[in-house]
Design a protein around this motif. Sequence first.
Motif, PDB file in Angstrom:
ATOM      1  N   THR A 103      22.885 -16.282 -28.639  1.00  0.00           N
ATOM      2  CA  THR A 103      23.310 -16.262 -30.051  1.00  0.00           C
ATOM      3  C   THR A 103      23.553 -17.742 -30.416  1.00  0.00           C
ATOM      4  N   ARG A 104      24.045 -18.522 -29.739  1.00  0.00           N
ATOM      5  CA  ARG A 104      24.294 -19.975 -30.105  1.00  0.00           C
ATOM      6  C   ARG A 104      22.993 -20.535 -30.450  1.00  0.00           C
ATOM      7  N   ARG A 106      20.089 -19.247 -31.540  1.00  0.00           N
ATOM      8  CA  ARG A 106      19.668 -18.794 -32.804  1.00  0.00           C
ATOM      9  C   ARG A 106      20.754 -19.448 -33.895  1.00  0.00           C
ATOM     10  N   ARG A 107      21.812 -19.300 -33.858  1.00  0.00           N
ATOM     11  CA  ARG A 107      22.711 -20.060 -34.894  1.00  0.00           C
ATOM     12  C   ARG A 107      22.675 -21.521 -35.218  1.00  0.00           C
ATOM     13  N   GLU A 110      19.444 -21.660 -37.082  1.00  0.00           N
ATOM     14  CA  GLU A 110      19.612 -21.506 -38.437  1.00  0.00           C
ATOM     15  C   GLU A 110      20.070 -22.688 -39.071  1.00  0.00           C
TER      16      GLU A 110
END
Length: 362
Positions: A103-104, A106-107, A110
């Motif tokens: 998750t980290r 991917r963020r 982005e």
Amino acid sequence: MTEKRVPPGGRLLSWMPGAVMAVVAVVDVAAGPGVGLLPLVSLGPAFSGLVGGWRRTAATGAVALLLCVGLGLYNGQFEELRGFAALGSVAGVTGVGVAAAVTRSRRETELADVRSIAEVAQRVLLRPVPLTAGPLRVAVSYTSAVAEARIGGDLYEVVASPHGVRVIVGDVQGKGLAAVETAAVVLGAFREAAHDEPDLVGLGERLERSVARELEGEKFVTAILAEIGSGHEAVFLNYGHPAPMRLRRDGTADFPQPPSYALPLGLGGNGSDGPKPYLVSFGPGEQLLLYTDGVTEARDEHDAFYPLADRAHLLREPDPHGALDALREDVVRHAAGPPHDDAAMLLLRYHGHGMGKSVPIG
């Protein structure tokens, strides 16, 4: 998904998962099976999930599971339920750490994409100013309060028009992408009007109409417009912006004030009068510094504002770009920390050449 490099400042954290597991193993072996340190092996993948990618977290989890099995067999803890409970704890923490790392990652990807787009937009918006324009040598400095994004709400432009060299320096209310959008409106209107309007007052009125039409709510832009023609003088229009600093040939500095202060761009539709133009003598050997309040309102650890007038001697450097770099570095040292506001500076140095050929922008 690619693995991210650990920055130099995070090297200590990068070693922490292995160090924690090693310490737990040594203490567990030394203390014996009665202490019950086996579940603490899960700290390894937990720390790894904070600083590493998912592959590294999974690898650390696998090592932690092997270590847990080895210590459990050594201490005979699999003859009881707590050995399997410790194994489940390590497996569970590893799974959560992998999910958190994915998750980290991917963020971060982005965010990096957004910052890259914003940086490109900022470069397109704030195009390089000409090194020379008419009788002027020009240098510019821009420091964003959002340092990692390199994006902010200050604006500047220099246009060598048929009516003289025309300059704008402004400060948009707010920061980030919304401020860049507002700056685009102001600069687009200025670049067009600077070539068409025969006098500075007409340019300012046209700019006010464009900004008032495009901006919504209570958004506004403080700005100062300048025009330098063939004579040894500059004409200014001040829309609620800090007064420019003039550095004379003898090294003294002053801040020519407007006859009256006007509202910023975007607020002129409230029925108030626009700014009155005022003349300032400006000839060979002299300099004009146009800036935003991020310079003069920079505070030190004692909450004192930056003393721009006392630092005017830094602009005596023969190279205008070197002079402006020295001033910018001095502002950063004074602030003694990350900037709280964007800071733009535009230095105009009268080198005495005629108005003949000007270097266009673009």
